[in-house]
Design a protein around this motif. Structure first.
Motif, mmCIF file in Angstrom:
data_model
loop_
_atom_site.group_PDB
_atom_site.id
_atom_site.type_symbol
_atom_site.label_atom_id
_atom_site.label_comp_id
_atom_site.label_asym_id
_atom_site.label_seq_id
_atom_site.Cartn_x
_atom_site.Cartn_y
_atom_site.Cartn_z
ATOM 1 N N ILE A 143 10.243 -3.777 -3.170
ATOM 2 C CA ILE A 143 9.049 -3.745 -4.016
ATOM 3 C C ILE A 143 8.036 -2.817 -3.360
ATOM 4 C CG2 ILE A 143 7.113 -5.076 -4.940
ATOM 5 C CD1 ILE A 143 8.935 -7.515 -4.967
ATOM 6 N N ALA A 144 7.507 -1.875 -4.141
ATOM 7 C CA ALA A 144 6.444 -0.989 -3.673
ATOM 8 C C ALA A 144 5.187 -1.338 -4.457
ATOM 9 C CB ALA A 144 6.822 0.474 -3.885
ATOM 10 N N THR A 145 4.084 -1.598 -3.763
ATOM 11 C CA THR A 145 2.871 -2.021 -4.453
ATOM 12 C C THR A 145 1.657 -1.302 -3.889
ATOM 13 O OG1 THR A 145 1.544 -3.958 -5.093
ATOM 14 C CG2 THR A 145 2.585 -4.017 -2.928
ATOM 15 N N ASP A 146 0.701 -1.003 -4.755
ATOM 16 C CA ASP A 146 -0.518 -0.319 -4.336
ATOM 17 C C ASP A 146 -1.630 -0.702 -5.301
ATOM 18 O OD1 ASP A 146 -0.889 2.426 -2.386
ATOM 19 O OD2 ASP A 146 -2.508 1.981 -3.787
ATOM 20 N N ARG A 147 -2.870 -0.619 -4.815
ATOM 21 C CA ARG A 147 -3.993 -0.946 -5.692
ATOM 22 C C ARG A 147 -4.464 0.251 -6.506
ATOM 23 N NH1 ARG A 147 -9.737 -1.421 -2.607
ATOM 24 N NH2 ARG A 147 -9.712 0.531 -1.431
ATOM 25 N N SER A 148 -3.921 1.432 -6.243
ATOM 26 C CA SER A 148 -4.297 2.655 -6.950
ATOM 27 C C SER A 148 -3.316 2.937 -8.086
ATOM 28 C CB SER A 148 -4.311 3.845 -5.984
ATOM 29 O OG SER A 148 -4.243 5.068 -6.681
ATOM 30 N N GLY A 188 0.847 -1.186 0.000
ATOM 31 C CA GLY A 188 0.000 0.000 0.000
ATOM 32 C C GLY A 188 0.882 1.235 0.000
ATOM 33 N N CYS A 189 1.743 1.341 -1.018
ATOM 34 C CA CYS A 189 2.882 2.253 -0.964
ATOM 35 C C CYS A 189 2.529 3.724 -1.138
ATOM 36 C CB CYS A 189 3.907 1.856 -2.022
ATOM 37 S SG CYS A 189 3.334 2.050 -3.738
ATOM 38 N N GLY A 190 1.346 4.047 -1.667
ATOM 39 C CA GLY A 190 1.039 5.452 -1.920
ATOM 40 C C GLY A 190 2.060 6.067 -2.857
ATOM 41 N N THR A 191 2.577 7.225 -2.506
ATOM 42 C CA THR A 191 3.561 7.900 -3.364
ATOM 43 C C THR A 191 4.963 7.301 -3.244
ATOM 44 O OG1 THR A 191 3.935 9.551 -1.632
ATOM 45 C CG2 THR A 191 2.315 10.089 -3.341
ATOM 46 N N GLY A 192 5.125 6.283 -2.411
ATOM 47 C CA GLY A 192 6.398 5.564 -2.341
ATOM 48 C C GLY A 192 7.383 6.069 -1.314
ATOM 49 N N ALA A 193 6.917 6.839 -0.329
ATOM 50 C CA ALA A 193 7.837 7.432 0.638
ATOM 51 C C ALA A 193 8.604 6.378 1.421
ATOM 52 C CB ALA A 193 7.066 8.342 1.598
ATOM 53 N N LEU A 194 7.921 5.366 1.936
ATOM 54 C CA LEU A 194 8.582 4.357 2.754
ATOM 55 C C LEU A 194 9.573 3.545 1.920
ATOM 56 C CD1 LEU A 194 5.518 3.080 4.830
ATOM 57 C CD2 LEU A 194 7.346 4.594 5.616
ATOM 58 N N VAL A 221 7.960 -1.081 -8.743
ATOM 59 C CA VAL A 221 6.651 -0.547 -8.346
ATOM 60 C C VAL A 221 5.577 -1.263 -9.149
ATOM 61 C CG1 VAL A 221 5.230 1.518 -8.087
ATOM 62 C CG2 VAL A 221 7.723 1.700 -7.892
ATOM 63 N N THR A 222 4.599 -1.859 -8.453
ATOM 64 C CA THR A 222 3.591 -2.665 -9.135
ATOM 65 C C THR A 222 2.177 -2.255 -8.721
ATOM 66 O OG1 THR A 222 3.504 -4.402 -7.433
ATOM 67 C CG2 THR A 222 5.184 -4.621 -9.142
ATOM 68 N N LEU A 223 1.247 -2.413 -9.664
ATOM 69 C CA LEU A 223 -0.178 -2.220 -9.405
ATOM 70 C C LEU A 223 -0.778 -3.577 -9.057
ATOM 71 C CD1 LEU A 223 -2.721 -0.359 -9.519
ATOM 72 C CD2 LEU A 223 -2.946 -1.025 -11.927
ATOM 73 N N ASP A 224 -1.292 -3.691 -7.840
ATOM 74 C CA ASP A 224 -1.759 -4.996 -7.365
ATOM 75 C C ASP A 224 -2.688 -4.778 -6.178
ATOM 76 O OD1 ASP A 224 -2.048 -7.717 -7.076
ATOM 77 O OD2 ASP A 224 -0.065 -8.053 -6.220
ATOM 78 N N ASP A 225 -3.482 -5.769 -5.883
ATOM 79 C CA ASP A 225 -4.396 -5.716 -4.746
ATOM 80 C C ASP A 225 -3.803 -6.497 -3.588
ATOM 81 O OD1 ASP A 225 -6.588 -5.556 -3.031
ATOM 82 O OD2 ASP A 225 -7.594 -7.259 -3.966
ATOM 83 N N ALA A 226 -3.361 -5.788 -2.569
ATOM 84 C CA ALA A 226 -2.844 -6.411 -1.349
ATOM 85 C C ALA A 226 -1.736 -7.418 -1.646
ATOM 86 C CB ALA A 226 -3.977 -7.088 -0.569
ATOM 87 N N GLY A 227 -0.871 -7.088 -2.606
ATOM 88 C CA GLY A 227 0.259 -7.956 -2.918
ATOM 89 C C GLY A 227 -0.126 -9.325 -3.426
ATOM 90 N N SER A 275 -3.080 5.712 -9.683
ATOM 91 C CA SER A 275 -2.517 7.039 -9.447
ATOM 92 C C SER A 275 -1.357 6.962 -8.465
ATOM 93 C CB SER A 275 -3.591 7.996 -8.924
ATOM 94 O OG SER A 275 -3.094 9.304 -8.805
ATOM 95 N N ALA A 276 -1.497 6.142 -7.430
ATOM 96 C CA ALA A 276 -0.408 5.953 -6.478
ATOM 97 C C ALA A 276 0.802 5.324 -7.158
ATOM 98 C CB ALA A 276 -0.868 5.093 -5.309
ATOM 99 N N VAL A 277 0.577 4.329 -7.989
ATOM 100 C CA VAL A 277 1.685 3.645 -8.668
ATOM 101 C C VAL A 277 2.409 4.600 -9.606
ATOM 102 C CG1 VAL A 277 2.184 1.869 -10.402
ATOM 103 C CG2 VAL A 277 0.768 1.323 -8.417
ATOM 104 N N ARG A 278 1.666 5.393 -10.376
ATOM 105 C CA ARG A 278 2.299 6.390 -11.244
ATOM 106 C C ARG A 278 3.130 7.364 -10.395
ATOM 107 N NH1 ARG A 278 -2.307 9.451 -13.496
ATOM 108 N NH2 ARG A 278 -0.849 10.483 -14.908
ATOM 109 N N SER A 279 2.581 7.764 -9.254
ATOM 110 C CA SER A 279 3.281 8.697 -8.377
ATOM 111 C C SER A 279 4.547 8.072 -7.813
ATOM 112 C CB SER A 279 2.358 9.126 -7.233
ATOM 113 O OG SER A 279 1.170 9.730 -7.706
ATOM 114 N N ALA A 280 4.435 6.826 -7.340
ATOM 115 C CA ALA A 280 5.597 6.151 -6.752
ATOM 116 C C ALA A 280 6.709 5.977 -7.779
ATOM 117 C CB ALA A 280 5.182 4.806 -6.168
ATOM 118 N N ARG A 281 6.351 5.679 -9.010
ATOM 119 C CA ARG A 281 7.381 5.549 -10.050
ATOM 120 C C ARG A 281 8.086 6.882 -10.279
ATOM 121 N NH1 ARG A 281 3.612 1.600 -13.779
ATOM 122 N NH2 ARG A 281 4.214 -0.351 -12.729
ATOM 123 N N GLU A 282 7.332 7.965 -10.262
ATOM 124 C CA GLU A 282 7.941 9.296 -10.391
ATOM 125 C C GLU A 282 8.838 9.590 -9.182
ATOM 126 O OE1 GLU A 282 7.805 11.689 -12.738
ATOM 127 O OE2 GLU A 282 6.496 10.632 -14.141
#
Length: 372
Positions: free
Chosen positions: A255-260, A235-241, A282-288, A262-269
């Motif tokens: 690995i940073a993963t989120d179901r959103s 549930g990485c959001g913008t990828g801060a952690l 960074v991956t788009l996924d539901d609860a890993g 928009s969050a995944v695009r943000s984390a990659r940036e």
């Protein structure tokens, strides 16, 4: 309006509960509006259709070629599941961007919670849809504000709120205005040397939310006796952690993963802005769900406590269960959560022995060790 049975829709694989349903009156109002002017399906784009109610009702009425964007991967899977159950087809799924909106003359939108996300969508419609495009946005009256009208008015010459029906309301925006050369997103902020990037739909934008900051401070005490630890920011959001851990642990596999989306695009940036895009996946996924069991030495977790507009612990508990599945025996999950939530009990039950690392007036950070 054709007799589409909205009650047949499910939220699966998202959280399901008696007080959570897969459609609301806003979906029905948007469908009724779309069927009125006779716009063909291949000139219609749908954004924010949480579980497929709008898309499936229009397809069931005979529209074909509808383009759909859903930010959450759970929504995408729910749409597919509901379509299969009802035997309905007639749309294509798209990521957010020009491909979604090129040629669109009618855009239907379930209003997002965040004004930044609405700003990004309004700009995109004015930028990429047809010059005579109309954006019809709907929401529950209790969640609507005049600020939403103001955001739309920055990209459309005419903004007309409609009369409320069944506690929902539509806003019709037409006559798209000229847009700046560059889109307004992503935005960037620097926090103690860490650059965060955010598209409109990312939680907290480019800010460092309080819970994440508390967990980052606590992580200074984190020491794993593992060479090249396998780390998942769930549930990485913008990828801060994920970014902070990768910067301080160059040997880690992160690995940073989120179901959103928009969050995944943000984390990659975010990873690119910090020079670590090659080191963090960074991956788009539901609860890993696509990550293998017992593969992580460490899971970092700042779980949400909302499901859409509803306060509900179900989303957080699903991520706790996912963390338990992903961890190797003896692996650790470090979690930050609002102190009033019952997540410590869930962590002890699903993961293993759980201890408090730190506590602020609002947040608690725990360390849980996966039982063998």
């Amino acid at each position: 309006m054709p007799d589409f049975d909205f009650r047949a829709l499910r939220r699966f694989p998202d959280v399901e509960a008696p007080n959570l349903q897969a459609w609301d009156a806003t979906d029905e109002l948007l469908v009724r509006w779309a069927l009125g002017p006779g716009v063909p399906g291949d000139e219609v784009a749908v954004i924010g259709d949480e579980y497929g109610a709008i898309t499936l009702a229009l397809a069931d009425a005979g529209m074909s070629g509808i383009r759909v964007h859903q930010d959450l991967v759970t929504g995408r899977r729910a749409l597919a599941h509901n379509a299969a159950a009802l035997g309905v087809s007639g749309w294509t799924s798209h990521e957010f961007g020009a491909d979604l909106l090129a040629g669109a003359r009618l855009v239907l939108l379930q209003l997002p919670k965040a004004l930044a996300e609405l700003e990004e969508i309004a700009d995109a419609v004015a930028r990429w849809a047809e010059p005579d495009a109309t954006l019809v946005a709907g929401g529950r009256v209790k969640h609507m504000t005049l600020a939403q009208n103001e955001v739309l008015a920055r990209r459309f010459g005419v903004v007309q709120p409609q009369r409320a029906e069944r506690k929902s309301r539509l806003i019709v925006a037409s006559e798209p205005l000229a847009v700046p050369t560059e889109p307004p997103f992503p935005v960037r902020q620097v926090h103690d040397g860490l650059t965060l990037c955010a598209f409109g739909g990312a939680f907290a934008g480019a800010r460092l939310d309080i819970g994440t900051r508390v967990l980052l401070d606590a992580m200074r005490e984190l020491s794993l006796p593992v060479v090249r630890p396998q780390v998942v920011d769930l549930g990485c959001g913008t990828g801060a952690l994920a970014a902070a851990f990768a910067l301080s642990h160059p040997d880690a596999v992160v690995i940073a993963t989120d179901r959103s989306a928009s969050a995944v695009r943000s984390a990659r940036e975010t990873m690119a802005a910090n020079g670590i895009e090659g080191r963090v996946q960074v991956t788009l996924d539901d609860a890993g769900s696509e990550l293998p069991d017992a593969s992580a030495d460490l899971v970092l977790l700042n779980p949400p406590f909302h499901l859409g507009a509803s306060v509900h612990e179900g989303a957080g508990q699903r991520l706790i269960q996912a963390a338990a599945r992903l961890l190797k025996p003896g692996g650790e999950v470090w979690t930050v959560f609002n102190s009033h939530l019952d997540h410590r009990r869930a962590l002890s039950r699903d993961v293993g022995a759980t201890e408090q690392v730190t506590r602020t007036p609002k947040f608690t950070v725990t360390r849980s060790v996966r039982r063998s």
